[in-house]
Design an enzyme around this catalytic site. Structure first.
Site, PDB file in Angstrom:
ATOM      1  N   TYR A 154       0.611  -1.003  -0.182  1.00  0.00           N
ATOM      2  CA  TYR A 154      -0.446   0.159   0.197  1.00  0.00           C
ATOM      3  C   TYR A 154       0.512   1.233  -0.353  1.00  0.00           C
ATOM      4  O   TYR A 154       0.356   2.296  -0.306  1.00  0.00           O
ATOM      5  CB  TYR A 154      -0.848  -0.177   0.959  1.00  0.00           C
ATOM      6  CG  TYR A 154      -2.037   1.383   0.985  1.00  0.00           C
ATOM      7  CD1 TYR A 154      -2.952   0.973  -0.524  1.00  0.00           C
ATOM      8  CD2 TYR A 154      -2.200   1.668   2.306  1.00  0.00           C
ATOM      9  CE1 TYR A 154      -4.085   1.572  -0.266  1.00  0.00           C
ATOM     10  CE2 TYR A 154      -3.011   2.930   1.792  1.00  0.00           C
ATOM     11  CZ  TYR A 154      -4.145   2.353   0.386  1.00  0.00           C
ATOM     12  OH  TYR A 154      -5.366   3.155   0.491  1.00  0.00           O
ATOM     13  N   LYS A 161      -2.795   8.572   2.956  1.00  0.00           N
ATOM     14  CA  LYS A 161      -4.536   7.774   3.885  1.00  0.00           C
ATOM     15  C   LYS A 161      -3.475   8.502   5.271  1.00  0.00           C
ATOM     16  O   LYS A 161      -4.970   9.911   6.042  1.00  0.00           O
ATOM     17  CB  LYS A 161      -5.249   6.745   3.851  1.00  0.00           C
ATOM     18  CG  LYS A 161      -5.078   6.235   2.629  1.00  0.00           C
ATOM     19  CD  LYS A 161      -6.708   7.117   2.289  1.00  0.00           C
ATOM     20  CE  LYS A 161      -7.070   6.634   0.724  1.00  0.00           C
ATOM     21  NZ  LYS A 161      -8.095   7.319   0.006  1.00  0.00           N
TER      22      LYS A 161
HETATM   23  P1  NAD Z   1     -12.356   3.275  -7.935  1.00  0.00           P
HETATM   24  O1  NAD Z   1     -11.569   3.222  -8.687  1.00  0.00           O
HETATM   25  O2  NAD Z   1     -13.279   3.378  -8.223  1.00  0.00           O
HETATM   26  O3  NAD Z   1     -12.856   5.412  -7.086  1.00  0.00           O
HETATM   27  C1  NAD Z   1     -11.180   6.067  -7.371  1.00  0.00           C
HETATM   28  C2  NAD Z   1     -11.840   7.366  -8.334  1.00  0.00           C
HETATM   29  O4  NAD Z   1     -10.732   7.924  -7.659  1.00  0.00           O
HETATM   30  C3  NAD Z   1     -12.282   7.211  -9.288  1.00  0.00           C
HETATM   31  O5  NAD Z   1     -13.283   6.792  -9.980  1.00  0.00           O
HETATM   32  C4  NAD Z   1     -10.872   7.804 -10.559  1.00  0.00           C
HETATM   33  O6  NAD Z   1     -11.462   9.360 -11.813  1.00  0.00           O
HETATM   34  C5  NAD Z   1     -11.027   9.252  -9.410  1.00  0.00           C
HETATM   35  N1  NAD Z   1      -9.978  10.094  -9.832  1.00  0.00           N
HETATM   36  C6  NAD Z   1      -8.440   9.552  -9.580  1.00  0.00           C
HETATM   37  N2  NAD Z   1      -7.878  10.645 -10.384  1.00  0.00           N
HETATM   38  C7  NAD Z   1      -8.184  12.422 -10.233  1.00  0.00           C
HETATM   39  C8  NAD Z   1      -8.381  13.090 -10.649  1.00  0.00           C
HETATM   40  N3  NAD Z   1      -7.746  13.299 -10.684  1.00  0.00           N
HETATM   41  N4  NAD Z   1      -9.879  13.516 -10.882  1.00  0.00           N
HETATM   42  C9  NAD Z   1     -10.587  13.122 -10.060  1.00  0.00           C
HETATM   43  N5  NAD Z   1     -11.065  11.986 -10.108  1.00  0.00           N
HETATM   44  C10 NAD Z   1     -10.338  11.580  -9.616  1.00  0.00           C
HETATM   45  O7  NAD Z   1     -11.751   2.961  -6.490  1.00  0.00           O
HETATM   46  P2  NAD Z   1     -12.118   3.026  -5.234  1.00  0.00           P
HETATM   47  O8  NAD Z   1     -11.762   1.842  -4.248  1.00  0.00           O
HETATM   48  O9  NAD Z   1     -13.834   3.496  -4.941  1.00  0.00           O
HETATM   49  O10 NAD Z   1     -11.818   4.399  -4.734  1.00  0.00           O
HETATM   50  C11 NAD Z   1     -12.860   4.990  -3.815  1.00  0.00           C
HETATM   51  C12 NAD Z   1     -11.794   5.731  -2.780  1.00  0.00           C
HETATM   52  O11 NAD Z   1     -12.377   5.014  -1.579  1.00  0.00           O
HETATM   53  C13 NAD Z   1     -10.975   5.665  -2.696  1.00  0.00           C
HETATM   54  O12 NAD Z   1      -9.642   7.135  -1.990  1.00  0.00           O
HETATM   55  C14 NAD Z   1     -10.157   4.450  -1.895  1.00  0.00           C
HETATM   56  O13 NAD Z   1      -8.632   4.944  -1.290  1.00  0.00           O
HETATM   57  C15 NAD Z   1     -10.411   4.089  -1.201  1.00  0.00           C
HETATM   58  N6  NAD Z   1     -10.855   2.846  -0.144  1.00  0.00           N
HETATM   59  C16 NAD Z   1     -11.045   1.826  -1.243  1.00  0.00           C
HETATM   60  C17 NAD Z   1     -10.798   0.588  -0.517  1.00  0.00           C
HETATM   61  C18 NAD Z   1     -10.802  -0.965  -1.677  1.00  0.00           C
HETATM   62  O14 NAD Z   1     -10.512  -1.737  -1.153  1.00  0.00           O
HETATM   63  N7  NAD Z   1     -11.064  -0.100  -2.686  1.00  0.00           N
HETATM   64  C19 NAD Z   1     -11.170   0.628   0.668  1.00  0.00           C
HETATM   65  C20 NAD Z   1     -11.409   2.119   1.692  1.00  0.00           C
HETATM   66  C21 NAD Z   1     -10.797   2.930   1.220  1.00  0.00           C
HETATM   67  O1  0WE Z   2      -7.066   3.311  -1.707  1.00  0.00           O
HETATM   68  C1  0WE Z   2      -7.099   1.855  -2.194  1.00  0.00           C
HETATM   69  C2  0WE Z   2      -6.390   1.989  -3.600  1.00  0.00           C
HETATM   70  C3  0WE Z   2      -5.876   3.199  -4.439  1.00  0.00           C
HETATM   71  C4  0WE Z   2      -5.322   3.288  -5.159  1.00  0.00           C
HETATM   72  C5  0WE Z   2      -5.271   1.872  -6.083  1.00  0.00           C
HETATM   73  C6  0WE Z   2      -4.513   2.878  -7.831  1.00  0.00           C
HETATM   74  C7  0WE Z   2      -4.201   1.154  -8.393  1.00  0.00           C
HETATM   75  C8  0WE Z   2      -4.003   1.283  -9.856  1.00  0.00           C
HETATM   76  C9  0WE Z   2      -4.298   4.701  -5.778  1.00  0.00           C
HETATM   77  N1  0WE Z   2      -3.582   4.166  -7.043  1.00  0.00           N
HETATM   78  C10 0WE Z   2      -3.693   3.389  -8.165  1.00  0.00           C
HETATM   79  N2  0WE Z   2      -3.196   3.542  -8.708  1.00  0.00           N
HETATM   80  C11 0WE Z   2      -3.370   3.029  -9.735  1.00  0.00           C
HETATM   81  O2  0WE Z   2      -2.622   2.454 -10.969  1.00  0.00           O
HETATM   82  N3  0WE Z   2      -7.499   0.583  -1.652  1.00  0.00           N
HETATM   83  C12 0WE Z   2      -7.822   0.950  -0.047  1.00  0.00           C
HETATM   84  C13 0WE Z   2      -6.992  -0.626  -2.431  1.00  0.00           C
HETATM   85  C14 0WE Z   2      -6.090  -1.344  -1.778  1.00  0.00           C
HETATM   86  O3  0WE Z   2      -5.027  -0.744  -2.941  1.00  0.00           O
HETATM   87  C15 0WE Z   2      -4.186  -2.217  -2.548  1.00  0.00           C
HETATM   88  C16 0WE Z   2      -4.060  -2.380  -1.640  1.00  0.00           C
HETATM   89  C17 0WE Z   2      -5.695  -1.790  -0.956  1.00  0.00           C
HETATM   90  C18 0WE Z   2      -6.399  -2.463   0.016  1.00  0.00           C
HETATM   91  C19 0WE Z   2      -2.587  -1.584  -2.844  1.00  0.00           C
HETATM   92  C20 0WE Z   2      -1.699  -2.690  -2.118  1.00  0.00           C
HETATM   93  C21 0WE Z   2      -2.473  -3.310  -0.952  1.00  0.00           C
HETATM   94  C22 0WE Z   2      -3.402  -3.312  -0.637  1.00  0.00           C
END
Ligand code: NAD
Ligand code: 0WE
Length: 254
Positions: A154, A161
């Site tokens: 991560y 974060k």
């Molecule tokens: P997702 O890819 O669907 O959402 C991420 C969004 O960020 C996308 O819509 C992307 O277009 C947007 N984004 C990236 N760069 C941008 C920019 N320059 N301008 C505008 N938008 C931009 O994935 P998600 O998992 O729904 O992620 C949403 C949030 O939830 C993130 O903050 C992520 O860190 C957080 N999160 C995800 C998880 C997980 O396991 N998926 C867990 C906890 C927190």
């Molecule tokens: O916040 C996240 C993911 C955020 C994210 C994911 C990507 C993948 C594609 C940010 N930047 C990028 N850039 C890319 O090019 N999570 C909480 C989901 C997540 O991501 C991980 C996790 C978990 C959970 C990455 C490594 C280990 C665990």
């Protein structure tokens, strides 16, 4: 009738798996009027079809790395809605190269980008929204446990974060006097576009479910429900907080 509805702007819709989509669906079901933004034209195609499923919701483009696009977006929202009550920030990005290997190898540019898109953007959009939140408001952002404990790979996102959670507290303190609340929702791992590419993600989901007090992974709809609570009057006494929606994972050591 419509002007009795509360209005929220949602950032971070990419596709049907996006956490932003789960939140938008729940807010819509709760009766919110929604403005939903998407990063660029490429993602807009799919986002438009989803937004069409929510009568009354409108789509906008906004790349949060651009101050100009943020300013233009809030000018449009002011014209269209006048008043905003809610803001959902569900945006994060770090270059792929910085989400593998060792954290110590994080590039200067990767560190900058991760913090610009995933942290500073919350400050920028909250500043844009605050003048429209004339009847008070509620802002939420999405965070993850990697902010406080090391999660392999991560890496720079964990550091970002941690900064995001601190940013929530500073914003909450600034905006509290205007009755604008700012909170973070810390979701357990979910399969989305942002997590799908991560090597070993399925194994992580499995291990997490085993460890969690509820013995399962969290559902997107549960994250949506927690977000809607924080945006609602039910959350009126809560600000600067990080709310875990992780089936209890964060409370156990192993
Ligand atoms: P997702 O890819 O669907 O959402 C991420 C969004 O960020 C996308 O819509 C992307 O277009 C947007 N984004 C990236 N760069 C941008 C920019 N320059 N301008 C505008 N938008 C931009 O994935 P998600 O998992 O729904 O992620 C949403 C949030 O939830 C993130 O903050 C992520 O860190 C957080 N999160 C995800 C998880 C997980 O396991 N998926 C867990 C906890 C927190
Ligand atoms: O916040 C996240 C993911 C955020 C994210 C994911 C990507 C993948 C594609 C940010 N930047 C990028 N850039 C890319 O090019 N999570 C909480 C989901 C997540 O991501 C991980 C996790 C978990 C959970 C990455 C490594 C280990 C665990």
């Amino acid at each position: 009738m419509t002007d009795t509805k509360k209005t929220a702007v949602v950032f971070g819709l990419a596709n049907k798996r996006s956490i932003a989509w789960a939140i938008a669906q729940k807010l819509h079901a709760d009766g919110w009027q929604l403005a939903i933004t998407c990063q660029n034209e490429r993602l807009e195609m799919e986002a438009k079809e989803l937004i069409a499923e929510l009568p009354g919701a409108a789509g906008f483009l906004c790349d949060v790395s651009s101050d100009e696009q943020i300013t233009q977006l809030f000018a449009k929202l002011k014209e269209r809605y006048g008043v905003l009550h809610g803001l959902v920030h569900s945006v994060a990005f770090a270059p792929e190269a910085d989400l593998k290997g060792a954290f110590v190898d994080t590039s200067r540019e990767g560190f900058r980008i991760a913090h610009d898109i995933s942290v500073y953007s919350l400050v920028a959009v909250t500043r844009g929204a605050a003048p429209l939140m004339t009847a008070g408001g509620s802002v939420i952002t999405m965070t993850y446990y990697g902010a406080e404990k090391v999660v392999p790979r991560y890496n720079v996102m964990g550091v970002a974060k941690a900064a995001l959670e601190a940013t929530v507290r500073y914003l909450a303190n600034d905006l509290g006097p205007r009755n604008i609340r700012v909170n973070a929702v810390s979701a357990g791992p979910l399969k989305t576009l942002a997590s799908r590419g991560i090597s070993g993600f399925n194994e992580m989901l499995r291990a997490q479910a085993e460890r969690a007090p509820l013995k399962r992974n969290v559902e997107p709809s549960e994250v949506g429900a927690a977000a809607s609570f924080l945006l609602s009057d039910g959350g009126s006494g809560i600000t600067g907080e990080t709310l875990y929606v992780d089936c209890g994972s964060n409370i156990v050591a192993y």
